[in-house]
Motif scaffolding. Structure first.
Motif, PDB file in Angstrom:
ATOM      1  N   TRP A 127      38.485  43.160  43.996  1.00 12.73           N
ATOM      2  CA  TRP A 127      37.996  44.417  44.576  1.00 12.73           C
ATOM      3  C   TRP A 127      38.701  44.722  45.903  1.00 12.73           C
ATOM      4  O   TRP A 127      39.128  45.847  46.160  1.00 12.73           O
ATOM      5  CB  TRP A 127      36.479  44.328  44.782  1.00 12.73           C
ATOM      6  N   ILE A 128      38.844  43.704  46.751  1.00 14.25           N
ATOM      7  CA  ILE A 128      39.449  43.925  48.075  1.00 14.25           C
ATOM      8  C   ILE A 128      40.920  44.333  47.923  1.00 14.25           C
ATOM      9  O   ILE A 128      41.392  45.224  48.635  1.00 14.25           O
ATOM     10  CB  ILE A 128      39.296  42.659  48.948  1.00 14.25           C
ATOM     11  N   ILE A 129      41.623  43.704  46.984  1.00 22.00           N
ATOM     12  CA  ILE A 129      43.018  44.109  46.754  1.00 22.00           C
ATOM     13  C   ILE A 129      43.055  45.572  46.307  1.00 22.00           C
ATOM     14  O   ILE A 129      43.905  46.353  46.729  1.00 22.00           O
ATOM     15  CB  ILE A 129      43.702  43.195  45.712  1.00 22.00           C
ATOM     16  N   GLY A 130      42.073  45.950  45.482  1.00 22.41           N
ATOM     17  CA  GLY A 130      41.979  47.349  45.054  1.00 22.41           C
ATOM     18  C   GLY A 130      41.771  48.277  46.240  1.00 22.41           C
ATOM     19  O   GLY A 130      42.393  49.334  46.330  1.00 22.41           O
ATOM     20  N   LEU A 132      42.726  47.727  49.256  1.00 22.31           N
ATOM     21  CA  LEU A 132      44.003  47.766  49.983  1.00 22.31           C
ATOM     22  C   LEU A 132      44.964  48.749  49.317  1.00 22.31           C
ATOM     23  O   LEU A 132      45.644  49.526  49.992  1.00 22.31           O
ATOM     24  CB  LEU A 132      44.645  46.370  49.997  1.00 22.31           C
ATOM     25  N   ILE A 133      45.001  48.706  47.988  1.00 20.52           N
ATOM     26  CA  ILE A 133      45.879  49.627  47.259  1.00 20.52           C
ATOM     27  C   ILE A 133      45.499  51.069  47.591  1.00 20.52           C
ATOM     28  O   ILE A 133      46.347  51.914  47.874  1.00 20.52           O
ATOM     29  CB  ILE A 133      45.792  49.385  45.730  1.00 20.52           C
ATOM     30  N   TYR A 134      44.179  51.337  47.600  1.00 22.62           N
ATOM     31  CA  TYR A 134      43.700  52.681  47.913  1.00 22.62           C
ATOM     32  C   TYR A 134      44.135  53.101  49.319  1.00 22.62           C
ATOM     33  O   TYR A 134      44.594  54.232  49.532  1.00 22.62           O
ATOM     34  CB  TYR A 134      42.174  52.693  47.776  1.00 22.62           C
ATOM     35  N   LEU A 206      51.082  45.066  45.358  1.00 25.35           N
ATOM     36  CA  LEU A 206      49.633  44.849  45.425  1.00 25.35           C
ATOM     37  C   LEU A 206      49.002  44.987  44.036  1.00 25.35           C
ATOM     38  O   LEU A 206      48.073  44.255  43.695  1.00 25.35           O
ATOM     39  CB  LEU A 206      48.993  45.848  46.397  1.00 25.35           C
ATOM     40  N   SER A 207      49.525  45.924  43.234  1.00 21.08           N
ATOM     41  CA  SER A 207      49.011  46.089  41.872  1.00 21.08           C
ATOM     42  C   SER A 207      49.251  44.825  41.064  1.00 21.08           C
ATOM     43  O   SER A 207      48.415  44.438  40.240  1.00 21.08           O
ATOM     44  CB  SER A 207      49.681  47.279  41.182  1.00 21.08           C
ATOM     45  N   GLY A 208      50.395  44.180  41.307  1.00 22.23           N
ATOM     46  CA  GLY A 208      50.684  42.910  40.647  1.00 22.23           C
ATOM     47  C   GLY A 208      49.614  41.879  40.979  1.00 22.23           C
ATOM     48  O   GLY A 208      49.082  41.196  40.090  1.00 22.23           O
ATOM     49  N   LEU A 209      49.257  41.789  42.266  1.00 23.31           N
ATOM     50  CA  LEU A 209      48.200  40.856  42.689  1.00 23.31           C
ATOM     51  C   LEU A 209      46.852  41.240  42.078  1.00 23.31           C
ATOM     52  O   LEU A 209      46.073  40.385  41.670  1.00 23.31           O
ATOM     53  CB  LEU A 209      48.090  40.850  44.219  1.00 23.31           C
ATOM     54  N   HIS A 210      46.603  42.559  42.034  1.00 23.94           N
ATOM     55  CA  HIS A 210      45.352  43.092  41.478  1.00 23.94           C
ATOM     56  C   HIS A 210      45.202  42.656  40.018  1.00 23.94           C
ATOM     57  O   HIS A 210      44.152  42.165  39.608  1.00 23.94           O
ATOM     58  CB  HIS A 210      45.429  44.623  41.596  1.00 23.94           C
ATOM     59  N   VAL A 211      46.268  42.804  39.250  1.00 24.88           N
ATOM     60  CA  VAL A 211      46.219  42.454  37.828  1.00 24.88           C
ATOM     61  C   VAL A 211      46.172  40.925  37.662  1.00 24.88           C
ATOM     62  O   VAL A 211      45.499  40.411  36.772  1.00 24.88           O
ATOM     63  CB  VAL A 211      47.431  43.065  37.083  1.00 24.88           C
ATOM     64  N   TRP A 212      46.849  40.230  38.533  1.00 26.65           N
ATOM     65  CA  TRP A 212      46.810  38.766  38.497  1.00 26.65           C
ATOM     66  C   TRP A 212      45.361  38.288  38.711  1.00 26.65           C
ATOM     67  O   TRP A 212      44.826  37.478  37.953  1.00 26.65           O
ATOM     68  CB  TRP A 212      47.740  38.209  39.579  1.00 26.65           C
ATOM     69  N   ALA A 213      44.736  38.825  39.760  1.00 29.39           N
ATOM     70  CA  ALA A 213      43.340  38.459  40.039  1.00 29.39           C
ATOM     71  C   ALA A 213      42.443  38.836  38.859  1.00 29.39           C
ATOM     72  O   ALA A 213      41.504  38.106  38.512  1.00 29.39           O
ATOM     73  CB  ALA A 213      42.859  39.150  41.312  1.00 29.39           C
ATOM     74  N   LEU A 214      42.756  39.964  38.217  1.00 27.12           N
ATOM     75  CA  LEU A 214      41.981  40.392  37.044  1.00 27.12           C
ATOM     76  C   LEU A 214      42.093  39.363  35.924  1.00 27.12           C
ATOM     77  O   LEU A 214      41.126  39.043  35.247  1.00 27.12           O
ATOM     78  CB  LEU A 214      42.475  41.759  36.560  1.00 27.12           C
ATOM     79  N   HIS A 215      43.305  38.816  35.768  1.00 23.77           N
ATOM     80  CA  HIS A 215      43.512  37.856  34.684  1.00 23.77           C
ATOM     81  C   HIS A 215      42.883  36.510  34.981  1.00 23.77           C
ATOM     82  O   HIS A 215      42.678  35.710  34.076  1.00 23.77           O
ATOM     83  CB  HIS A 215      45.007  37.725  34.382  1.00 23.77           C
ATOM     84  N   VAL A 216      42.574  36.240  36.222  1.00 21.74           N
ATOM     85  CA  VAL A 216      41.891  34.997  36.570  1.00 21.74           C
ATOM     86  C   VAL A 216      40.405  35.120  36.250  1.00 21.74           C
ATOM     87  O   VAL A 216      39.815  34.242  35.611  1.00 21.74           O
ATOM     88  CB  VAL A 216      42.099  34.649  38.057  1.00 21.74           C
ATOM     89  N   THR A 217      39.784  36.239  36.658  1.00 17.53           N
ATOM     90  CA  THR A 217      38.339  36.390  36.460  1.00 17.53           C
ATOM     91  C   THR A 217      38.002  37.055  35.138  1.00 17.53           C
ATOM     92  O   THR A 217      36.880  36.923  34.649  1.00 17.53           O
ATOM     93  CB  THR A 217      37.731  37.256  37.573  1.00 17.53           C
ATOM     94  N   LEU A 317      33.897  49.754  52.260  1.00 19.33           N
ATOM     95  CA  LEU A 317      34.196  49.380  50.876  1.00 19.33           C
ATOM     96  C   LEU A 317      34.672  47.931  50.795  1.00 19.33           C
ATOM     97  O   LEU A 317      34.380  47.221  49.830  1.00 19.33           O
ATOM     98  CB  LEU A 317      35.273  50.309  50.298  1.00 19.33           C
ATOM     99  N   PHE A 318      35.417  47.505  51.821  1.00 14.99           N
ATOM    100  CA  PHE A 318      35.977  46.156  51.813  1.00 14.99           C
ATOM    101  C   PHE A 318      34.874  45.085  51.836  1.00 14.99           C
ATOM    102  O   PHE A 318      35.049  44.012  51.283  1.00 14.99           O
ATOM    103  CB  PHE A 318      36.898  45.957  53.026  1.00 14.99           C
ATOM    104  N   VAL A 319      33.767  45.373  52.528  1.00 11.81           N
ATOM    105  CA  VAL A 319      32.717  44.356  52.646  1.00 11.81           C
ATOM    106  C   VAL A 319      31.577  44.590  51.659  1.00 11.81           C
ATOM    107  O   VAL A 319      30.593  43.854  51.667  1.00 11.81           O
ATOM    108  CB  VAL A 319      32.145  44.301  54.092  1.00 11.81           C
ATOM    109  N   LEU A 320      31.758  45.582  50.777  1.00 12.71           N
ATOM    110  CA  LEU A 320      30.705  45.894  49.805  1.00 12.71           C
ATOM    111  C   LEU A 320      30.219  44.684  49.007  1.00 12.71           C
ATOM    112  O   LEU A 320      29.014  44.540  48.785  1.00 12.71           O
ATOM    113  CB  LEU A 320      31.189  47.023  48.875  1.00 12.71           C
TER     114      LEU A 320
END
Lengths: 425, 185
Positions: A127-130, A132-134, A206-217, A317-320
């Motif tokens: 979520w936080i990487i998302g 950041l992307i925004y 950052l999108s690469g990290l976002h998708v990477w994190a997605l594939h972990v969880t 949003l970051f601390v949501l």
């Protein structure tokens, strides 16, 4: 999810490559990710956003071949692209409309995350990487809007860089350092062009990290219950690649409608007037996707407080993940919270409306847009800082299915899935 | 060890010396990094040619009463207004205790060559102190300037009276070089 690799090279050449650089294996495993079978169409915006980024980079690199970043030529060079460069009209309109489409998709994606609790454990980093992307997206869009050097470009840049002038003590020096002069001028335009070219690649990383994190969880899903048994998931390809492609086709129809029928509807007419540092347009407004934040900025009479509120609106949003105290992810099972969420969405639209109007004008029933934006801003922050933290403690959630498989048992004449013993989270 | 004939240094480690070398190398590295980062950041500041566009001369004598001249100075407009007697009276007639940014009308003027103030000529940077828009003249609730961006009202002395702007319109550094010519900057 990082699991066992299922890739088997079929040809000798593929085996040879696999032993040296298993890049095909990586891609194959990536695309076969087990994905919750109950995903609805709100989960298609990730793929749509990837397409948006590609469209912006491709058209942007092309526009960069014809654009001239100089105060004397920038405005004319954009007009030349639209009139003289072969297919320039298509490239320029796609890039300009594409920015709006990008934000449309990202807002859908974010509201999805907010409703279905996609930010909750274990997806906080995702979520936080998302977020950041925004943030980088907003910076990129702002820098890009300056480049055509119209009146809105110039005065938008003046107002936004003015934020930095509000920083106590060092504000003016900081602002002039950013501008490279006393006011928005050629130095500013040049550096904005340079940074506008750079940031999309930061977004890509950052999108690469976002998708990477997605594939972990793994993906969240509409009922917010984690995957428990094998029948809960399907491989991403072909099930969700096909579903995403259908959503992309629908999205592109909307894109094409604006692109070919209303290419200027999402922009502002004043930006067809060349930038004039001596004359401010009577009504400065940002692009539609910034209007809610602009309304928050104007909701308080103090300059610094307005900026801090606007920054806070994004910072919150970051601390949501740590503000929402409820363990239940999906609002489907939160009978009270979901209504507060719908009101939140409503006020986001009201803020957008306030941002587009003049503060002193009357909205309705004697209520000025100024007061309306204050009420909406109050709710915006209350939703994150008061409602979600308290509601998570006092709300009685509805009973949740034990698993994704369980939740779709009633659906039609599908064969009986394997029994689930795991309790609901 | 014995076979290779090498001394095994673990036996004679001087921890203090190692810490010193570690800190010294780290400090030198940090200084080196900072000396590289500084030019990378400082290049964004005002260039020499930008700074060189320092000052301009304005002939205020050509401005008729009740008129305003707008000149570009350092990339921003400068307002020179030839105020009417009514405007001057209105500016002087304000109780400065009620102002958000208290200033007398006289404090916003500059003496001419004869040492006397010239209240008819008001010189200001025409940039709203809120977010830098150019205020519109002869507008707003106080007959002075009104900023269309976020609704700040300035009076006939360019002082902020109402709205989000925190400060009065800035009076640039300027001086009379003759009875009717000023040098701004």
């Amino acid at each position: 999810m990082s699991g066992h690799s299922t890739y088997e090279p079929k040809w000798a050449a593929a085996r040879w490559m696999d032993q040296r650089l298993p890049i095909v294996r990586m891609g194959a495993d990536f695309i076969m990710m087990p994905t919750p079978r109950n995903l609805n169409y709100w989960w298609t915006f990730g793929g749509i956003l990837l397409l948006c980024l590609v469209i912006q980079i491709v058209t942007g690199v092309i526009l960069g071949m014809h654009y001239v970043a100089h105060v004397d030529h920038a405005f004319d060079s954009v007009q030349r692209i639209r009139r003289d460069v072969p297919y320039g009209w298509l490239m320029q309109s796609t890039h300009a409309v594409g920015a709006s489409m990008f934000f449309l998709a990202v807002y859908m994606h974010m509201f999805r995350g907010l409703y279905y609790g996609s930010y909750k454990a274990p997806r906080e980093v995702l979520w936080i990487i998302g977020c950041l992307i925004y943030l980088v997206m907003m910076a990129t869009a702002f820098l890009g809007y300056t480049l055509p050097w119209g009146q809105m470009s110039f005065w938008g840049a003046t107002v936004i860089t003015g934020f930095f002038g509000a920083v106590p003590v060092v504000g003016e020096s900081l602002q002039q350092w950013l501008l490279g002069g006393y006011a928005v001028d050629n130095a500013t335009l040049n550096r904005f062009y340079s940074l506008h070219y750079l940031l999309p690649f930061i977004i890509a990383a950052l999108s690469g990290l976002h998708v990477w994190a997605l594939h972990v969880t793994g993906s969240s899903n509409p009922i917010g219950v984690s995957n428990k048994v094998k029948t809960d998931t399907l491989p991403f390809h072909p099930y969700f690649t096909v579903k995403d492609m259908f959503a992309v086709a629908v999205f592109l129809m909307i894109f094409a409608f604006f692109l070919f029928y209303l290419p200027d509807a999402l922009g502002h007419a004043d930006n067809y007037i060349k930038a004039d540092p001596l004359k401010t347009p009577p009504h400065i407004v940002p692009e539609w996707y910034f209007l809610p934040f602009y309304a928050i900025l104007r909701a308080v009479p103090d300059k610094l407080a307005g900026i801090l509120l606007m920054i806070g609106a994004i910072a919150v949003l970051f601390v949501l993940p740590w503000l929402d105290t409820s363990k239940v992810r999906s609002m489907r099972f939160r009978p009270i919270a979901r209504w507060f969420f719908f009101i939140f969405v409503f006020f986001c639209f009201i803020l957008g409306w306030c941002g587009a109007e003049t503060p002193d004008d009357e909205a309705f029933l004697g209520l000025s847009f100024y007061r309306l934006s204050q009420i909406s801003t109050l709710y915006y922050f209350a939703y994150f800082l008061v409602i979600l933290p308290i509601l998570g403690l006092i709300e009685d959630p509805k009973e949740r299915p034990a698993s994704i498989t369980q939740s779709i048992l009633d659906y039609g004449d599908k064969p009986e899935p394997e029994k689930v013993l795991a309790p609901a989270e | 060890m014995a076979e290779t004939g090498l001394i095994h240094h673990d036996d004679i480690v001087d921890d203090g010396k190692r810490d010193f070398i570690f800190l010294a190398a780290g400090a030198a590295g940090a200084l080196g990094a900072a000396s590289i980062v500084w030019p990378l950041l400082a290049q964004m500041g005002k260039a020499a040619d930008t700074l060189a566009l320092g000052s301009i001369d304005i002939d205020v004598g050509k401005i008729g009463e009740g008129e305003q001249l707008k000149v570009l100075w350092r990339g921003a407009p400068v307002f020179v207004r030839h105020r009417t007697a009514a405007e001057i009276a209105e500016a002087e007639d304000v109780n400065i205790d009620i102002l958000p940014d208290p200033a007398t009308d006289d404090s916003r003027l500059v003496p001419g060559p004869d040492g006397n103030l010239k209240p008819q000529y008001l010189v200001m940077v025409g940039v709203c102190t809120h977010f830098g828009c150019v205020p519109v003249g002869e507008a707003g609730d106080y007959d002075g300037w009104y900023c269309p961006c976020h609704g700040s009202h300035y009076d006939t002395s360019g002082r902020i009276r109402k709205g989000p702007a925190p400060r009065n319109l800035v009076v640039p550094p300027y001086a009379y070089t003759s009875d009717t010519v000023i040098k701004v900057g």
